[in-house]
Design a protein around this motif. Structure first.
Motif, PDB file in Angstrom:
ATOM      1  N   THR A 499     -12.942 -21.294  20.925  1.00 34.79           N
ATOM      2  CA  THR A 499     -13.807 -22.451  21.123  1.00 34.79           C
ATOM      3  C   THR A 499     -13.382 -23.179  22.396  1.00 34.79           C
ATOM      4  N   HIS A 500     -14.229 -24.109  22.836  1.00 33.91           N
ATOM      5  CA  HIS A 500     -13.942 -24.852  24.061  1.00 33.91           C
ATOM      6  C   HIS A 500     -12.630 -25.614  23.937  1.00 33.91           C
ATOM      7  N   GLY A 501     -11.783 -25.486  24.935  1.00 37.99           N
ATOM      8  CA  GLY A 501     -10.509 -26.177  24.947  1.00 37.99           C
ATOM      9  C   GLY A 501      -9.398 -25.461  24.233  1.00 37.99           C
ATOM     10  N   ALA A 502      -9.703 -24.377  23.511  1.00 40.93           N
ATOM     11  CA  ALA A 502      -8.680 -23.626  22.775  1.00 40.93           C
ATOM     12  C   ALA A 502      -8.420 -22.269  23.407  1.00 40.93           C
ATOM     13  N   GLU A 503      -8.879 -22.050  24.638  1.00 42.48           N
ATOM     14  CA  GLU A 503      -8.705 -20.752  25.284  1.00 42.48           C
ATOM     15  C   GLU A 503      -7.220 -20.515  25.599  1.00 42.48           C
ATOM     16  N   PRO A 504      -6.635 -19.419  25.104  1.00 42.15           N
ATOM     17  CA  PRO A 504      -5.237 -19.114  25.447  1.00 42.15           C
ATOM     18  C   PRO A 504      -5.097 -18.804  26.935  1.00 42.15           C
ATOM     19  N   VAL A 505      -3.941 -19.088  27.482  1.00 40.75           N
ATOM     20  CA  VAL A 505      -3.661 -18.790  28.887  1.00 40.75           C
ATOM     21  C   VAL A 505      -3.172 -17.344  28.980  1.00 40.75           C
ATOM     22  N   PRO A 506      -3.837 -16.500  29.750  1.00 39.19           N
ATOM     23  CA  PRO A 506      -3.412 -15.102  29.861  1.00 39.19           C
ATOM     24  C   PRO A 506      -2.238 -14.953  30.822  1.00 39.19           C
ATOM     25  N   SER A 507      -1.360 -14.004  30.544  1.00 36.50           N
ATOM     26  CA  SER A 507      -0.201 -13.806  31.398  1.00 36.50           C
ATOM     27  C   SER A 507      -0.580 -13.252  32.759  1.00 36.50           C
ATOM     28  N   ASP A 508      -1.691 -12.502  32.821  1.00 35.60           N
ATOM     29  CA  ASP A 508      -2.105 -11.900  34.093  1.00 35.60           C
ATOM     30  C   ASP A 508      -3.598 -12.096  34.346  1.00 35.60           C
ATOM     31  N   GLY A 509      -4.170 -13.143  33.800  1.00 38.75           N
ATOM     32  CA  GLY A 509      -5.591 -13.406  33.992  1.00 38.75           C
ATOM     33  C   GLY A 509      -6.448 -12.539  33.085  1.00 38.75           C
ATOM     34  N   TYR A 510      -7.583 -13.081  32.671  1.00 40.67           N
ATOM     35  CA  TYR A 510      -8.538 -12.291  31.892  1.00 40.67           C
ATOM     36  C   TYR A 510      -9.266 -11.325  32.820  1.00 40.67           C
ATOM     37  N   ALA A 511      -9.535 -10.122  32.313  1.00 37.73           N
ATOM     38  CA  ALA A 511     -10.317  -9.165  33.087  1.00 37.73           C
ATOM     39  C   ALA A 511     -11.774  -9.592  33.164  1.00 37.73           C
ATOM     40  N   ALA A 512     -12.251 -10.271  32.120  1.00 34.87           N
ATOM     41  CA  ALA A 512     -13.640 -10.724  32.090  1.00 34.87           C
ATOM     42  C   ALA A 512     -13.751 -11.865  31.092  1.00 34.87           C
ATOM     43  N   ALA A 513     -14.860 -12.579  31.169  1.00 41.08           N
ATOM     44  CA  ALA A 513     -15.124 -13.662  30.224  1.00 41.08           C
ATOM     45  C   ALA A 513     -16.615 -13.724  29.938  1.00 41.08           C
ATOM     46  N   LEU A 514     -16.957 -13.991  28.686  1.00 41.42           N
ATOM     47  CA  LEU A 514     -18.335 -14.240  28.276  1.00 41.42           C
ATOM     48  C   LEU A 514     -18.440 -15.707  27.872  1.00 41.42           C
ATOM     49  N   LEU A 515     -19.346 -16.431  28.490  1.00 42.67           N
ATOM     50  CA  LEU A 515     -19.562 -17.842  28.187  1.00 42.67           C
ATOM     51  C   LEU A 515     -20.854 -17.939  27.394  1.00 42.67           C
ATOM     52  N   LEU A 516     -20.723 -18.024  26.074  1.00 45.64           N
ATOM     53  CA  LEU A 516     -21.880 -17.987  25.186  1.00 45.64           C
ATOM     54  C   LEU A 516     -22.421 -19.386  24.904  1.00 45.64           C
ATOM     55  N   ASP A 517     -23.627 -19.402  24.314  1.00 43.02           N
ATOM     56  CA  ASP A 517     -24.257 -20.645  23.828  1.00 43.02           C
ATOM     57  C   ASP A 517     -24.522 -21.644  24.936  1.00 43.02           C
ATOM     58  N   GLY A 518     -24.741 -21.141  26.160  1.00 40.30           N
ATOM     59  CA  GLY A 518     -24.961 -22.044  27.280  1.00 40.30           C
ATOM     60  C   GLY A 518     -26.221 -22.870  27.160  1.00 40.30           C
ATOM     61  N   THR A 519     -27.286 -22.266  26.635  1.00 43.05           N
ATOM     62  CA  THR A 519     -28.549 -23.006  26.508  1.00 43.05           C
ATOM     63  C   THR A 519     -28.404 -24.183  25.573  1.00 43.05           C
ATOM     64  N   SER A 520     -27.734 -23.973  24.434  1.00 41.54           N
ATOM     65  CA  SER A 520     -27.552 -25.077  23.486  1.00 41.54           C
ATOM     66  C   SER A 520     -26.679 -26.171  24.090  1.00 41.54           C
ATOM     67  N   MET A 521     -25.706 -25.804  24.910  1.00 38.97           N
ATOM     68  CA  MET A 521     -24.866 -26.811  25.552  1.00 38.97           C
ATOM     69  C   MET A 521     -25.667 -27.643  26.548  1.00 38.97           C
ATOM     70  N   LEU A 522     -26.503 -26.973  27.332  1.00 35.29           N
ATOM     71  CA  LEU A 522     -27.292 -27.694  28.329  1.00 35.29           C
ATOM     72  C   LEU A 522     -28.366 -28.565  27.695  1.00 35.29           C
ATOM     73  N   ASN A 523     -28.816 -28.182  26.505  1.00 35.41           N
ATOM     74  CA  ASN A 523     -29.896 -28.918  25.838  1.00 35.41           C
ATOM     75  C   ASN A 523     -29.386 -30.013  24.908  1.00 35.41           C
ATOM     76  N   ARG A 524     -28.086 -30.208  24.856  1.00 31.25           N
ATOM     77  CA  ARG A 524     -27.563 -31.269  23.990  1.00 31.25           C
ATOM     78  C   ARG A 524     -28.051 -32.631  24.477  1.00 31.25           C
ATOM     79  N   PRO A 525     -28.338 -33.543  23.554  1.00 33.32           N
ATOM     80  CA  PRO A 525     -28.687 -34.900  24.002  1.00 33.32           C
ATOM     81  C   PRO A 525     -27.470 -35.576  24.615  1.00 33.32           C
ATOM     82  N   GLY A 526     -27.703 -36.334  25.641  1.00 34.98           N
ATOM     83  CA  GLY A 526     -26.591 -37.046  26.266  1.00 34.98           C
ATOM     84  C   GLY A 526     -26.695 -37.012  27.768  1.00 34.98           C
ATOM     85  N   LEU A 527     -26.153 -38.039  28.377  1.00 35.65           N
ATOM     86  CA  LEU A 527     -26.212 -38.186  29.828  1.00 35.65           C
ATOM     87  C   LEU A 527     -25.408 -37.112  30.538  1.00 35.65           C
ATOM     88  N   ARG A 528     -24.341 -36.627  29.922  1.00 36.17           N
ATOM     89  CA  ARG A 528     -23.393 -35.754  30.600  1.00 36.17           C
ATOM     90  C   ARG A 528     -23.476 -34.300  30.154  1.00 36.17           C
TER      91      ARG A 528
END
Length: 674
Positions: A499-528
């Motif tokens: 979940t957001h803010g709980a991402e472990p720190v990789p010792s040598d960087g992640y090879a890839a990342a998937l950022l899911l649920d972006g539409t719901s995040m952008l559509n949340r009510p709120g100024l920010r």
């Protein structure tokens, strides 16, 4: 008791003829009493008995009688005379002679209270930890010699980075910077070098980060760089004794650097030369207790009063940080565009024209084919991060036929599923909806409305049965969703679902990342909403290897959204410029000052009628929030913000003196304004 003011020609008399003798020198103690009532937000004068004269020093904790009851307080000053010509009450007791309230801290607390329409007593509760008597008797260790100034490290790759270090290490210099680290940079190492540069010149430092994981990471970086003797960690997770012990080390000058979460912002560091805040857009920096200050503003006030350097940093840039740049208050410290793009991972959008032609479901699928392809390729090179917006299993559900939200028949709250073999239950009242039917169409089947981290991990585990699944989650609200946060992961191939803010720190960087649920995040009510989505994405993407090292990121969201485009270009500054411009047009923070008032209808109406608001003030509402609570928004230009806070504070004082109705919650520039 009397308000401190001009001296009287006569020494005040004790409250009765048999009173103990008063101190021979400076017999008046001006005391801030812990009352929390707006109309009593001032210092009161008390007599200092001769037996307490040595211990009743400015800054000491005392007990005093006020309106017939004993209250705690702090001495802010000893004086020869009082403006009150009548009888004064004596101090009841000196609780501790430790001068915990310094003049600098008192001045800062007063400024914060005025900025947020609060009381000094409320701010002092945030600033000074509760006393622990046994700990206070322990001696603090001697201060260590200043460390040697470290090498610039990765600061050299930032425009003006080396110059910032030089200025921080120079006594009397007060640079102000908005800092955007290079993608893939170790922000904790950069901050540690900044702190060490200040310490090497004999200057103090205060650094505030959002949470305990960030604090631990910065603590480890400082220990690697200069050892453990030059700083302390302050945070709410410490027990009362240990927290007070570390706070006293700062107060007594044993260490000159304090790092931690919100409470560290008020640490009484000697010879303050640097204040810094990391990831200032994180809402954890907003204090949930009255008067609801934001730690960025606290630190900027502190830097101004102390003449210290100020650094506001983060991979993303908040609109407030952009305003500091546009007003000339601060200067940018960031890599040039070519260097930033070189170190950023390759970022894909799932719904662009090419992907939609290849996969017609690319815009609507939660895991489009692009995400699967990038995941498979990434697992050949190392761990892959999957960022999910919500904790739980299925935190929200909907009708399988008409897609209407599934609501509880008892209270109307949303239904959720906490485990795969369970029955839907209400998130508010816990009622089990075993015989649920849709109120819109009568259908009795449910589908997933929002997919949580545990369901995502389950689906990925079925798709990649030979790959280890690591789940790191925070924000759970049930026993099944208990927080399990992993701090680090190794270089081995694994699917890390977080979940957001709980991402472990990789010792040598992640090879890839998937950022899911972006539409719901952008559509949340709120100024920010857009700003917050980009902040979370950039923090996750910064953990991925650079493009040249094969790092890839897939963001599942509408590709034309400004936040998505800013991520693709790795352009936090451009997004912040646009965000600030839009808020300026709409007269929202930080371009304007806003006060949110919440309470009962009659109480909000009375407060507004008593407040002498600036003529240019705009009042929106009051509008109902629920059956008993209404909300009003008062908006003024930024230059009138001080007058707005003062008028609301004065009106609250009038209501408090009258004992009129219930209190009204006043928040200035709340981060969750919608």
């Amino acid at each position: 008791m009397a308000l401190a003011g001009a001296p009287s020609p006569k020494r005040p008399r004790a409250s009765n003829a048999k009173a103990r003798p008063v101190a021979a020198e400076r017999p008046i103690a001006r005391v801030v009493v812990d009352l929390g009532l707006p109309h009593l937000d001032r210092a009161f004068d008390y007599l200092v008995p001769a037996a307490m004269a040595a211990d009743a020093v400015p800054g000491a904790r005392v007990r005093v009688k006020f309106a017939g009851a004993d209250h705690d307080g702090f001495i802010v000053e000893r004086a020869d005379n009082s403006e009150h010509a009548g009888r004064l009450s004596p101090l009841r007791r000196v609780v501790s002679a430790e001068p915990v309230l310094s003049p600098e801290l008192n001045r800062l607390a007063r400024s914060v209270a005025d900025r947020y329409a609060g009381t000094l007593a409320d701010v002092l509760r945030l600033a000074i930890p509760p006393r622990h008597a046994a700990t206070e008797k322990e001696p603090s260790p001697a201060a260590a010699a200043p460390p040697q100034r470290p090498a610039p490290g990765a600061w050299a790759a930032h425009l003006h980075g080396a110059a910032l270090l030089d200025a921080v290490a120079r006594d009397g210099s007060a640079p102000r910077a908005v800092w955007s680290p290079m993608p893939t940079a170790d922000w904790s190492d950069l901050l540690a070098r900044l702190i060490a540069a200040a310490l090497s010149a004999g200057r103090g430092a205060v650094v505030v980060v959002p949470d305990g994981r960030d604090t631990a990471r910065l603590d480890a970086a400082l220990q690697r760089l200069i050892g453990a003797d030059h700083h302390v960690v302050l945070g709410a997770e410490l027990g009362p004794a240990e927290r007070y012990r570390r706070w006293l080390r700062v107060l007594r000058g044993s260490v000159r650097a304090a790092i931690g979460t919100r409470s560290a912002a008020f640490a009484p560091v000697h010879d303050l030369g640097l204040v810094a805040i990391w990831d200032d857009g994180d809402d954890l920096h907003a204090e949930p207790r009255a008067p609801y200050p934001h730690m960025r503003e606290v630190l900027l006030l502190r830097a101004h009063q102390a003449g210290a350097a100020a650094v506001v940093g983060g991979f993303a840039r908040s609109a407030e940080a952009q305003l500091l740049l546009e007003t000339g208050w601060a200067q940018p410290v960031e890599p040039d565009r070519a260097t930033a793009r070189q170190h950023a991972p390759h970022i894909h959008t799932s719904g662009d024209d090419y992907e939609q032609a290849r996969d017609e479901a690319a815009r609507s699928a939660r895991l489009p084919s692009l995400a699967w392809r990038v995941t498979r390729a990434g697992l050949d090179r190392g761990p892959v991060l999957v960022q999910v917006a919500r904790a739980g299993y299925l935190p929200a559900m909907a009708c399988a036929r008409c897609r209407a939200p599934a609501l509880c028949a008892s209270c109307g709250a949303a239904l959720r599923l906490t485990r795969p073999d369970g029955a839907p239950e209400c998130e508010a009242c816990g009622t089990v909806a075993s015989a649920w039917r849709c109120s819109e169409c009568g259908h009795d089947r449910l589908r997933a409305g929002v997919v949580g981290v545990r369901r995502t991990a389950e689906e990925l585990g079925r798709a990649f049965p030979e790959v280890p699944i690591v789940v790191s989650r925070g924000g759970g609200r049930t026993a099944a969703d208990e927080d399990i946060v992993r701090d680090e992961v190794g270089p081995e191939p694994a699917l890390v679902v977080a979940t957001h803010g709980a991402e472990p720190v990789p010792s040598d960087g992640y090879a890839a990342a998937l950022l899911l649920d972006g539409t719901s995040m952008l559509n949340r009510p709120g100024l920010r909403a857009g700003e917050e989505a980009l902040r979370r994405w950039m923090r996750a993407a910064a953990l991925v290897r650079s493009r040249s090292a094969g790092g890839e990121v897939v963001v599942v969201a509408e590709p034309s959204a400004p936040a998505v485009q800013a991520l693709v270009r790795w352009d936090p500054g451009g997004f912040a410029i646009r965000e600030l411009s839009e808020r300026s047009q709409l007269h929202f923070p930080p371009a304007a000052r806003v006060a949110e008032l919440r309470g009962a209808q009659q109480d909000v109406d009375e407060l507004l009628s008593l407040a002498e608001l600036p003529e240019i003030a705009e009042v929106l509402g009051p509008a109902p929030i629920d059956d008993v609570t209404v909300q009003a928004i008062v908006r003024v230009p930024r230059a009138a913000g001080t007058g707005l806070a003062a008028s609301l504070r004065a009106a609250a004082g009038v209501r408090s003196a009258r004992r009129s109705g219930e209190s009204v919650r006043v928040r200035i520039d709340p981060v969750d304004l919608s």
